[in-house]
Scaffold this active site. Structure first.
Site, mmCIF file in Angstrom:
data_model
loop_
_atom_site.group_PDB
_atom_site.id
_atom_site.type_symbol
_atom_site.label_atom_id
_atom_site.label_comp_id
_atom_site.label_asym_id
_atom_site.label_seq_id
_atom_site.Cartn_x
_atom_site.Cartn_y
_atom_site.Cartn_z
ATOM 1 N N SER A 1 40.946 41.604 49.135
ATOM 2 C CA SER A 1 41.317 42.091 49.423
ATOM 3 C C SER A 1 42.848 41.042 50.473
ATOM 4 O O SER A 1 42.939 39.818 49.786
ATOM 5 C CB SER A 1 40.212 42.158 51.461
ATOM 6 O OG SER A 1 41.471 41.871 52.537
ATOM 7 N N TYR B 1 33.557 37.505 56.721
ATOM 8 C CA TYR B 1 33.889 38.757 56.063
ATOM 9 C C TYR B 1 34.964 37.721 55.308
ATOM 10 O O TYR B 1 34.560 38.677 53.726
ATOM 11 C CB TYR B 1 34.331 40.230 56.591
ATOM 12 C CG TYR B 1 35.195 40.894 55.887
ATOM 13 C CD1 TYR B 1 34.243 41.271 54.748
ATOM 14 C CD2 TYR B 1 35.960 41.167 55.968
ATOM 15 C CE1 TYR B 1 34.650 42.314 53.639
ATOM 16 C CE2 TYR B 1 36.473 41.399 54.322
ATOM 17 C CZ TYR B 1 35.674 42.546 53.920
ATOM 18 O OH TYR B 1 36.402 43.571 52.950
ATOM 19 N N LYS C 1 35.196 37.454 50.755
ATOM 20 C CA LYS C 1 35.770 37.816 49.903
ATOM 21 C C LYS C 1 36.500 36.678 48.894
ATOM 22 O O LYS C 1 36.949 36.495 47.966
ATOM 23 C CB LYS C 1 37.010 38.860 50.298
ATOM 24 C CG LYS C 1 36.268 40.053 50.680
ATOM 25 C CD LYS C 1 35.773 40.633 50.137
ATOM 26 C CE LYS C 1 35.463 42.166 50.096
ATOM 27 N NZ LYS C 1 34.353 43.502 48.948
#
Ligand code: UDP
Length: 353
Positions: A139, A164, A168
């Site tokens: 991301s 979160y 990544k």
């Protein structure tokens, strides 16, 4: 043997099965379509924790056949091993992950165990079965509040603002370390910008659970009368109209980037390989620009108000996608208007159901 028979034999012997973890999700399902259109044979594993079985019906209508799907999470090595062997998996696209930023802050272990545990399990099974090719969903959040725009892959990764986001970043590190250790893997991380829109058939699209967090489903649900009012989170940012700027990319363009990445990995190359690519349009659009474009194409006035800033939002981010063009031969083709039209068509057909 006759020529057509030889071709058929070659096709049957060419292993083109791609495992799509989280293939019933928003980006996963569109990538299944792009894979099938490119001649691959997608196989899905999804636990349906954040997706719906109806997606499989949509895929069947678009493709004309049922995509094989195993209902399971990706944390179970035995299930994965069986699947890899049974389906003769040649490569993997790994979408399966929890993605609610707020929940990740409240339940860090749940997020680390699921998002990183599944990645590690997957890599172990790949090593065991000799499967080398992997595409990982990363991301643009890894850039945080960037020092300059557009963001380039060589720019430093900033400390993650959420658990979160950290899954990544750590995911990318695990993959880089695998290649650095000389493991027989060929991996590409794709750093997504803001995916929006739906398949033009309106048979698959985004299905947010409950109140949407993301801008475009909030816009379409407000226009459809499901939400009363859209709140634009701040108009006092240092941007031309004061609202935040993002790089909104049509989900089918994003899906096609996975196919391009997979094809790049399929080329003969060194035994261990790791690389990252920005997958965006290269264009920044503000929240208010999206509102106006949507009003224009739908012919509806959107009930919105300017609200306070949302905690954690950055002012502006958009991609330099030159590397993807130069090395993968991929660039986004669809416009913002097209993406919003497809999102709106999808929302309208949902109401008919
Ligand atoms: N946004 C907004 N109202 C909403 C949802 C989002 O104004 O109800 C804004 C948000 O502040 C950001 C942009 O829309 O500037 C995109 O937000 P989204 O959550 O879709 O993606 P993000 O960039 O945060 O991953």
């Amino acid at each position: 043997m006759c020529l057509p028979c030889l071709r058929l034999l070659k096709f049957k012997m060419t292993n083109n099965t791609i495992l799509v973890t989280g293939g019933a999700g928003y980006i996963g399902s569109h990538t299944v379509v792009a894979l099938a259109e490119a001649g691959y044979r997608p196989v899905i594993i999804d636990d349906f924790s954040n997706s719906q079985q109806s997606v499989l019906d949509g895929l069947k209508q678009i493709l004309g056949y049922e995509v094989p799907c195993v209902v399971h999470d990706c944390n179970d090595p035995a299930t994965l091993l069986d699947l890899f062997q049974r389906e003769n998996v040649r490569g993997v696209i790994h979408f399966a992950a929890f993605k609610a930023v707020g929940e990740s802050m409240a339940e860090p272990l749940k997020y680390y165990r699921n998002n990183l545990g599944s990645l590690i399990t997957l890599l172990e099974v790949m090593l065991e079965t000799g499967v080398t090719d992997l595409i990982f969903s990363s991301s643009c959040t890894v850039y945080g509040e960037p020092d300059s725009l557009p963001v380039v892959e060589t720019m430093p990764v900033k400390p993650a603002a959420s658990v979160y986001g950290n899954t990544k970043q750590v995911g990318e590190e695990i993959l880089r370390d695998m290649a650095a250790a000389g493991k027989p893997v060929k991996i590409i991380s794709l750093r997504y910008f803001n995916p929006i829109g739906a398949h033009p058939s309106a048979l698959i699209g985004e299905l947010p659970l409950g109140v949407p967090n993301n801008l475009v489903p909030y816009i379409t649900q407000t226009a459809a009368g499901i939400r009363e009012q859209l709140s634009v989170f701040g108009d006092d940012y240092p941007t031309p109209d004061g609202s935040c700027i993002r790089d909104y990319i049509h989900v089918m363009d994003l899906a096609e980037a996975h196919v391009a990445a997979l094809q790049a990995l399929g080329q003969p190359g060194p035994g261990s390989h790791y690389d990252v690519f920005n997958i965006g349009t290269g264009l920044g659009h503000s929240v208010l620009e999206l509102v106006r474009t949507f009003e224009n194409l739908s012919g509806r006035r959107l009930n919105y108000r300017i609200g306070p800033r949302r905690a954690g939002d950055i002012t502006a981010v958009y991609a330099d996608a030159t590397k993807a063009w130069e090395q993968l031969g991929w660039s986004a083709k669809r416009s913002l208007r097209e993406a919003l039209e497809d999102a709106w068509r999808w929302q309208q057909q949902l109401e008919k159901k």
